[in-house]
Design a protein around this motif. Structure first.
Motif: not given
Length: 411
Positions: A125-154
């Motif tokens: 997973f990707i962990e994104v932490e800002t002043k207002s919130k903390k979230e975990k975004i699951p990664l899509k796994i394929s063998g040795k590769n992992a893909v994830g995305s998130f949107k930045v606000f602060e």
């Protein structure tokens, strides 16, 4: 069992009456005897840093355990990363790709993270932490590769946590910073005429030169005006997408103006993100010179009447000053000083209006400039005479009163 490459490994043995011995060997080497350390009823053997697979067994006298083989595996870690930044459409910026994890982007930018691990993965997973919130975004796994995305606000940071197929989790991932770049509001200004103006009956149009700029593009520019600070009117003078604009606009007032009317006007720019900014406001004041000239002439008559009135008061005071108390002389001179001060203000205002009035010629203006200076000098003498009289210096006070009367007579 297994150990983690580069990390410590230990085995704990429980025995109440005997002390076991450990034999350990790496591939291609012979068995080596090791003595565990007794610790509160148990025996502990520890390898500080495991680098290669090994085997071990336990012995006590003639008794021997089976041989245990310890494999060595690595923790999952990122060996390659690609970051794709998709900026908000209104900015008109092409998508960006980088291998550096530190992010510098505008609010609402989408960040896509593509990771390659040294081990086959089961989750992450990707962990994104800002002043207002903390979230975990699951990664899509394929063998040795992992893909994830998130949107930045602060502002904040992000990091990736990985788990290998053997169930080994990554440790101490890199915390990458997230910096926010602000989309600045547009700038707009009037180049010419950059001042308030007085207009007359011959006014037809006002040629206005304006300029606007934005870091990502001007979407719309409005010309706005109000008559007598009431209802606002809008005229669109630009629509499109340009970073810098410099144009002229001919303002034709679609309304009938009368003497004293005021037109307030300005421009407003809107950028591609919707941010708005206005320039400095300017004013057109409509003057009918015949009307204003008549008002100035009325002030002329009033000024002359007031001068004669003050002259009469000063004449009466000078004639009676010997017969009345000194306190009363000083009091009446104080009243004359006050009236001369008002006269000076009236003369200032009249001269100021004459300068703007095209119906007054230079000769006439010079005459009233002289009158204004004469009133100012007379006022100063009156205040000085008042002070002498207050101090009981009657001779000096009377002398100045005579000069004041002469000045007023000339005026």
């Amino acid at each position: 069992s297994f150990a983690i490459s580069g990390e410590s490994w230990k085995v704990v043995m429980y025995s109440q009456s005997i002390k076991p011995v450990i034999f350990i060997k790496e591939k291609g080497s012979s068995w080596q005897k090791k003595s565990p350390i007794k610790d509160d009823g148990k025996f502990v053997f520890k390898i500080e840093q495991v680098l290669r697979p090994f085997s071990l067994r336990f012995k006590w006298k003639d008794l021997s355990s089976r041989i245990f083989k310890i494999d060595v595996f690595e923790r999952p870690r990122v060996i390659k990363q690609e970051i794709f930044l998709t900026f908000p459409k209104y900015l008109g910026i092409k998508d960006t790709k980088t291998t550096f994890g530190g992010i510098s982007a505008f609010p609402e930018t989408v960040v896509k993270v593509v990771l390659t691990s040294n081990e086959e993965l089961s989750s992450g997973f990707i962990e994104v932490e800002t002043k207002s919130k903390k979230e975990k975004i699951p990664l899509k796994i394929s063998g040795k590769n992992a893909v994830g995305s998130f949107k930045v606000f602060e502002k904040g940071f992000w990091k990736a946590q990985l788990v290998s197929k053997r169930g080994i989790a990554s440790t101490n991932p890199v915390c990458w910073p997230i910096e926010i770049v602000e989309d600045l509001p547009p700038e707009i200004a009037i180049f010419s005429p950059a001042e308030d103006l007085i207009i007359g009956p011959s006014f037809r149009k006002l040629e206005i030169e304006w300029w606007a700029e934005d870091d990502f593009g001007i979407k719309k520019v409005l010309f706005l005006y109000k008559k007598n600070f009431e209802k606002k009117h809008c005229i669109e003078v630009f629509s499109g997408n340009q970073r810098q604009i410099r144009k002229e606009f001919d303002f034709k007032i679609p309304e009938v103006l009368k003497h004293g009317d005021v037109i307030e006007y300005w421009f407003e720019a809107q950028d591609t993100s919707g941010k708005r900014e206005s320039c400095e406001h300017f004013v057109l004041k409509y003057e009918d010179w015949l009307v204003s000239h008549r008002k100035a002439m009325e002030k002329e008559r009033k000024l002359k009447d007031e001068i004669f009135s003050v002259y009469s008061e000063q004449l009466e005071l000078n004639n009676k000053r010997e017969q009345i108390r000194s306190q009363d002389v000083e009091k009446r001179q104080s009243e004359i000083s006050r009236k001369l001060k008002n006269l000076n203000e009236l003369a200032d205002a009249l001269v100021s209006e004459m300068k703007k009035d095209p119906l007054y010629d230079a000769y006439f203006l010079a005459e009233y400039e002289g009158i204004r200076r004469g009133i100012e000098n007379t006022m100063k003498k009156s205040f000085a005479a008042q002070e002498f009289l207050k101090q009981g210096k009657m001779k000096e006070g009377f002398s100045l009163q005579n000069e004041i009367l002469d000045e007023l007579e000339r005026l």
